[in-house]
Design a protein around this motif. Structure first.
Motif, PDB file in Angstrom:
ATOM      1  N   ILE A 125       0.844  -1.200   0.000  1.00  0.00           N
ATOM      2  CA  ILE A 125       0.000   0.000   0.000  1.00  0.00           C
ATOM      3  C   ILE A 125       0.879   1.249   0.000  1.00  0.00           C
ATOM      4  O   ILE A 125       0.640   2.187  -0.767  1.00  0.00           O
ATOM      5  N   LEU A 130      -1.411  -1.243  -5.269  1.00  0.00           N
ATOM      6  CA  LEU A 130      -2.677  -1.660  -4.670  1.00  0.00           C
ATOM      7  C   LEU A 130      -3.187  -2.998  -5.189  1.00  0.00           C
ATOM      8  O   LEU A 130      -3.828  -3.742  -4.442  1.00  0.00           O
ATOM      9  N   ASP A 134      -4.008  -5.978  -2.655  1.00  0.00           N
ATOM     10  CA  ASP A 134      -5.302  -6.660  -2.625  1.00  0.00           C
ATOM     11  C   ASP A 134      -5.120  -8.176  -2.651  1.00  0.00           C
ATOM     12  O   ASP A 134      -5.834  -8.904  -1.961  1.00  0.00           O
TER      13      ASP A 134
END
Length: 147
Positions: A125, A130, A134
């Protein structure tokens, strides 16, 4: 922390300690230095603990050394290095999981693996990666859902 460091050094002078005890004490010593923000001393003892454990099937204790090296790199804002240490720590926990036979212990190890994936996601992050963050968080969710 200084009192604890002194006690650990006294304990480490005992010649009858097992490899596991020595590694745990070095990890604890390194943790005291980490909490005191003496990162260079901390790194030295985490690496020493990791190396002492090498070949002794001390995978859990090695993962502790590695994840803490990742936490130091995280505090130093080196997301790439932190992520690399975290992934290596996950590998050692997976080795521990593979040789474990106790069901409750296996669950505990899986929960630690989930935590290590969460720490990896934090690094990603901060790197603004991202999509991969995830993926790490999905691994956490899958472990929690299964358990």
């Amino acid at each position: 922390f200084n009192k604890t460091i002194n006690v650990i050094n006294i304990l480490l002078s005992n010649k009858g300690l097992s490899v596991s005890e020595i590694v745990e004490l070095h990890n604890l010593l390194a943790l005291c230095y980490r909490k005191s923000v003496e990162f260079e001393n901390s790194k030295e003892y985490f690496l020493l603990a990791y190396k002492i454990a090498d070949g002794a099937e001390e995978y859990y204790n090695q993962s502790i050394s590695l994840i803490n090296l990742g936490k130091i790199a995280y505090h130093e804002l080196d997301w790439k290095e932190a992520y690399a240490w975290n992934k290596k720590a996950i590998g050692y926990l997976e080795k521990e999981l593979a040789i474990s036979t106790d069901i409750d212990y296996k669950i505990s190890i899986e929960l630690f693996i989930a935590e290590y994936h969460r720490l990896s996601a934090e690094c990603l992050i901060w790197k603004m990666d991202l999509a991969h963050a995830d993926e790490e968080l999905m691994k956490v969710k899958n472990i929690y859902d299964r358990i």
